[in-house]
Design a protein around this motif. Sequence first.
Motif, PDB file in Angstrom:
ATOM      1  N   GLU A  15       0.883  -1.033  -0.053  1.00 27.37           N
ATOM      2  CA  GLU A  15      -0.141  -0.033   0.086  1.00 27.37           C
ATOM      3  C   GLU A  15       0.634   1.357  -0.019  1.00 27.37           C
ATOM      4  OE1 GLU A  15      -1.523   2.555   2.955  1.00 27.37           O
ATOM      5  OE2 GLU A  15      -3.295   1.062   3.062  1.00 27.37           O
ATOM      6  N   PRO A  16       0.609   2.241  -0.981  1.00 30.39           N
ATOM      7  CA  PRO A  16       1.800   3.526  -0.858  1.00 30.39           C
ATOM      8  C   PRO A  16       1.569   4.198   0.263  1.00 30.39           C
ATOM      9  CG  PRO A  16       0.238   3.188  -3.129  1.00 30.39           C
ATOM     10  CD  PRO A  16      -0.419   2.114  -2.122  1.00 30.39           C
ATOM     11  N   GLY A  17       0.409   4.283   1.021  1.00 31.13           N
ATOM     12  CA  GLY A  17       0.374   5.080   2.209  1.00 31.13           C
ATOM     13  C   GLY A  17       1.167   4.692   3.168  1.00 31.13           C
ATOM     14  N   ILE A  18       1.158   3.275   3.434  1.00 31.27           N
ATOM     15  CA  ILE A  18       1.838   2.702   4.786  1.00 31.27           C
ATOM     16  C   ILE A  18       3.655   2.686   4.248  1.00 31.27           C
ATOM     17  CG2 ILE A  18       2.068   0.241   3.696  1.00 31.27           C
ATOM     18  CD1 ILE A  18       1.166   1.919   7.192  1.00 31.27           C
ATOM     19  N   LEU A  19       3.792   2.811   2.885  1.00 28.98           N
ATOM     20  CA  LEU A  19       5.221   2.784   2.564  1.00 28.98           C
ATOM     21  C   LEU A  19       5.802   4.099   2.906  1.00 28.98           C
ATOM     22  CD1 LEU A  19       5.080   0.644  -1.052  1.00 28.98           C
ATOM     23  CD2 LEU A  19       6.042   0.072   1.169  1.00 28.98           C
ATOM     24  N   ALA A  20       4.973   5.162   2.352  1.00 29.72           N
ATOM     25  CA  ALA A  20       5.353   6.427   2.839  1.00 29.72           C
ATOM     26  C   ALA A  20       5.355   6.578   4.135  1.00 29.72           C
ATOM     27  CB  ALA A  20       4.304   7.589   2.197  1.00 29.72           C
ATOM     28  N   PHE A  21       4.561   6.149   4.765  1.00 32.70           N
ATOM     29  CA  PHE A  21       4.680   6.170   6.318  1.00 32.70           C
ATOM     30  C   PHE A  21       6.024   5.396   6.775  1.00 32.70           C
ATOM     31  CE2 PHE A  21       4.004   3.523  10.394  1.00 32.70           C
ATOM     32  CZ  PHE A  21       4.059   4.762  11.288  1.00 32.70           C
ATOM     33  N   LEU A  22       6.503   4.394   6.342  1.00 34.24           N
ATOM     34  CA  LEU A  22       7.589   3.705   6.609  1.00 34.24           C
ATOM     35  C   LEU A  22       8.974   4.639   6.353  1.00 34.24           C
ATOM     36  CD1 LEU A  22       6.735   0.045   5.934  1.00 34.24           C
ATOM     37  CD2 LEU A  22       7.214   0.775   8.164  1.00 34.24           C
ATOM     38  N   GLU A  23       8.784   5.214   5.139  1.00 35.16           N
ATOM     39  CA  GLU A  23      10.060   5.945   4.567  1.00 35.16           C
ATOM     40  C   GLU A  23      10.113   7.363   5.583  1.00 35.16           C
ATOM     41  OE1 GLU A  23      11.406   8.487   0.657  1.00 35.16           O
ATOM     42  OE2 GLU A  23       9.470   7.583   0.589  1.00 35.16           O
ATOM     43  N   LEU A  24       8.924   8.068   6.234  1.00 33.43           N
ATOM     44  CA  LEU A  24       9.282   8.858   7.087  1.00 33.43           C
ATOM     45  C   LEU A  24       9.516   8.648   8.404  1.00 33.43           C
ATOM     46  CD1 LEU A  24       8.460  11.853   7.880  1.00 33.43           C
ATOM     47  CD2 LEU A  24       6.014  11.235   8.530  1.00 33.43           C
ATOM     48  N   CYS A  25       9.050   7.343   9.059  1.00 26.62           N
ATOM     49  CA  CYS A  25       9.785   6.782  10.158  1.00 26.62           C
ATOM     50  C   CYS A  25      11.216   6.538  10.205  1.00 26.62           C
ATOM     51  CB  CYS A  25       8.959   5.587  10.393  1.00 26.62           C
ATOM     52  SG  CYS A  25       7.299   5.867  10.906  1.00 26.62           S
ATOM     53  N   ASP A  26      11.798   5.899   9.053  1.00 25.20           N
ATOM     54  CA  ASP A  26      13.131   5.596   8.887  1.00 25.20           C
ATOM     55  C   ASP A  26      13.920   7.032   8.918  1.00 25.20           C
ATOM     56  OD1 ASP A  26      12.403   2.956   8.594  1.00 25.20           O
ATOM     57  OD2 ASP A  26      12.545   2.758   6.709  1.00 25.20           O
ATOM     58  N   SER A  27      13.448   7.983   8.647  1.00 24.24           N
ATOM     59  CA  SER A  27      14.166   9.172   8.416  1.00 24.24           C
ATOM     60  C   SER A  27      14.200   9.843   9.862  1.00 24.24           C
ATOM     61  CB  SER A  27      13.379  10.340   7.595  1.00 24.24           C
ATOM     62  OG  SER A  27      12.345  10.772   8.178  1.00 24.24           O
ATOM     63  N   PHE A  28      13.556   9.423  10.730  1.00 23.85           N
ATOM     64  CA  PHE A  28      13.582   9.846  12.328  1.00 23.85           C
ATOM     65  C   PHE A  28      14.168   8.976  13.150  1.00 23.85           C
ATOM     66  CE2 PHE A  28      10.846  12.955  10.510  1.00 23.85           C
ATOM     67  CZ  PHE A  28      11.066  14.292  10.894  1.00 23.85           C
ATOM     68  N   TYR A  29      13.793   7.464  12.682  1.00 24.20           N
ATOM     69  CA  TYR A  29      13.962   6.448  13.840  1.00 24.20           C
ATOM     70  C   TYR A  29      14.698   5.251  13.027  1.00 24.20           C
ATOM     71  CZ  TYR A  29      13.245   4.024  18.271  1.00 24.20           C
ATOM     72  OH  TYR A  29      13.389   3.490  19.336  1.00 24.20           O
ATOM     73  N   PRO A  30      16.071   5.147  13.077  1.00 29.01           N
ATOM     74  CA  PRO A  30      16.853   4.143  12.304  1.00 29.01           C
ATOM     75  C   PRO A  30      16.338   2.863  12.815  1.00 29.01           C
ATOM     76  CG  PRO A  30      18.189   5.404  13.972  1.00 29.01           C
ATOM     77  CD  PRO A  30      16.885   5.983  13.966  1.00 29.01           C
ATOM     78  N   ALA A  31      16.594   1.939  11.722  1.00 31.06           N
ATOM     79  CA  ALA A  31      16.211   0.490  11.985  1.00 31.06           C
ATOM     80  C   ALA A  31      17.072  -0.071  13.166  1.00 31.06           C
ATOM     81  CB  ALA A  31      16.527  -0.440  10.695  1.00 31.06           C
ATOM     82  N   ASP A  32      18.095   0.279  13.135  1.00 31.97           N
ATOM     83  CA  ASP A  32      19.003  -0.504  14.346  1.00 31.97           C
ATOM     84  C   ASP A  32      19.113   0.641  15.598  1.00 31.97           C
ATOM     85  OD1 ASP A  32      20.391   2.044  13.346  1.00 31.97           O
ATOM     86  OD2 ASP A  32      22.238   0.875  12.943  1.00 31.97           O
ATOM     87  N   ALA A  33      17.754   1.201  15.851  1.00 30.65           N
ATOM     88  CA  ALA A  33      17.667   2.210  16.885  1.00 30.65           C
ATOM     89  C   ALA A  33      18.138   1.717  18.327  1.00 30.65           C
ATOM     90  CB  ALA A  33      16.228   2.639  17.027  1.00 30.65           C
ATOM     91  N   VAL A  34      17.715   0.282  18.536  1.00 29.72           N
ATOM     92  CA  VAL A  34      17.954  -0.713  19.924  1.00 29.72           C
ATOM     93  C   VAL A  34      19.455  -0.605  20.076  1.00 29.72           C
ATOM     94  CG1 VAL A  34      15.817  -1.594  19.739  1.00 29.72           C
ATOM     95  CG2 VAL A  34      17.719  -2.806  18.794  1.00 29.72           C
ATOM     96  N   ASP A  35      20.340  -0.424  19.034  1.00 24.76           N
ATOM     97  CA  ASP A  35      21.808  -0.484  19.393  1.00 24.76           C
ATOM     98  C   ASP A  35      22.393   0.680  19.947  1.00 24.76           C
ATOM     99  OD1 ASP A  35      21.862  -3.159  18.237  1.00 24.76           O
ATOM    100  OD2 ASP A  35      22.301  -2.434  16.257  1.00 24.76           O
ATOM    101  N   ALA A  36      21.619   1.786  19.756  1.00 27.91           N
ATOM    102  CA  ALA A  36      22.048   2.946  20.467  1.00 27.91           C
ATOM    103  C   ALA A  36      21.499   3.149  22.141  1.00 27.91           C
ATOM    104  CB  ALA A  36      21.116   4.200  19.827  1.00 27.91           C
TER     105      ALA A  36
END
Length: 309
Positions: A15-36
């Motif tokens: 779904e385009p909307g959820i893909l845009a949401f994921l892209e926005l999230c990735d720009s603020f909260y990296p996928a490896d955040a738990v390593d920080a």
Amino acid sequence: MPQAELTVARPMPEEPGILAFLELCDSFYPADAVDASIGQQRLWYDALCAQFDRPLPNGMITQDAAIGTIPTRRYRPASVRTDVKLLYLHGGGYVVGSLSSHHAICAELSEFAGAELVSVDYRLAPEHVWPAQTDDAFAVLKALLGTGEKVVLIGDSAGANLAAGLALRTRDEALSGMVGQVLIYPGLGGDLVSGSYEEMANAPGLTTTDTAYYRAILKAPADEPVAHPLLARSFAGLPPSYITVAHFDPLRDDGRSYAGRLAAAGVEVWFREEPQMVHAWLRARHMSDGAREGFRALCIAVSRFAGTL
């Protein structure tokens, strides 16, 4: 000949909307955040949540106040149509999240249902390990029930884990007044190695490795049903329940299994799986058609439990 390494494809919605949401999230909260560091995780999470904040509905009043020693925020819509209270427990892996992180979500739930909502600022790990979180939330719930209030208990992710545990504690202590529980992509103590934990191990938004990290940092006993509600010996006597899960989420089968066990025990239960959604899709409700539909279904369920629909 050396064997080629196998690579596991990352399951992704379309779904385009959820893909845009994921892209926005990735720009603020990296996928490896738990390593920080914990401090860095909270800074990233707060910045992410701020991107999804919205103005309060017209006429809504909020008030921050402690119930006992626990900080809470109370939402009162302009039109209150029921005496039933909504009690909200935020997600964030027990590590991040606050009264501010789920502010707009709480406001919109309160507005739709026409009910006062109380959000709980329970203590976070690793500074405070289990059972601090469940004890904080239970103290607020008991204070509401103790004044004769009827309560719909709502939680997302880690907050849904807390909510399900509180439903067990309320039943076992024979407290009356809980008229429903609403669990949004709950983590309920699944085995971390089979079903959706394997199929969606690398899903966007939350991985099985992330889930293991959050469990480890909480330090809850592995055999404790309040921390892992799927371990409960009996599911009878629990309140009517609405459970919603995301297909692209390692926690998906926890919600499926719990719904099945509630139904087998004779508990009234509604289960909904969002086919194109990922963990934390609640924040995408104004970006994604699927999240918008899922949020409306959630609001309807809350309203039914509250008696306003």
